[in-house]
Motif scaffolding. Structure first.
Motif, PDB file in Angstrom:
ATOM      1  N   LEU A   1      45.643  36.424  31.801  1.00  0.00           N
ATOM      2  CA  LEU A   1      45.331  35.317  32.711  1.00  0.00           C
ATOM      3  C   LEU A   1      43.829  35.093  32.795  1.00  0.00           C
ATOM      4  N   ARG A   2      43.081  36.172  32.885  1.00  0.00           N
ATOM      5  CA  ARG A   2      41.621  36.056  32.961  1.00  0.00           C
ATOM      6  C   ARG A   2      41.070  35.392  31.700  1.00  0.00           C
TER       7      ARG A   2
ATOM      8  N   TYR B   1      46.852  34.397  39.476  1.00  0.00           N
ATOM      9  CA  TYR B   1      46.009  35.540  39.125  1.00  0.00           C
ATOM     10  C   TYR B   1      46.063  36.606  40.222  1.00  0.00           C
TER      11      TYR B   1
END
Length: 98
Positions: free
Chosen positions: A25-26, A45
């Motif tokens: 996700l990052r 997140y």
């Protein structure tokens, strides 16, 4: 609560998978200081991060309990669990070409 070594390995694998999700996700969203995230991205997140944190905490507590029950050094148990969690999971299927 008593745990088996295999249960510890499964817990570690779950925590590792959750961590991979957070990293994905990052990487996908980019740094929020460069490109602000949407509310949905932020919620996604944060949910993934909390899941990883909770799973990692549970693994640590279980490893500590197991080490005490087995009379083994906690660091040794943790290293064994992490090493085993990184190895491929055994399957009931025969290897290809068998």
């Amino acid at each position: 609560m008593a745990h088996t070594f295999e249960e510890l390995v499964q817990k570690q694998r779950a925590a590792d998978e959750a961590h991979v999700r957070v990293l994905h996700l990052r990487d996908t969203y980019g740094a929020p200081t460069v490109t602000p995230w949407s509310e949905t991205q932020t919620d996604t997140y944060e949910t993934a991060w909390r899941a990883w944190r909770d799973l990692a905490r549970d693994v640590q507590a279980a490893v500590t309990d197991y080490a005490k029950e087995q009379g083994k050094p906690r660091n040794d148990v943790e290293a064994d669990v992490k090493r085993e969690a990184k190895s491929p999971e055994p399957t009931d299927e025969p290897p290809p070409g068998s």
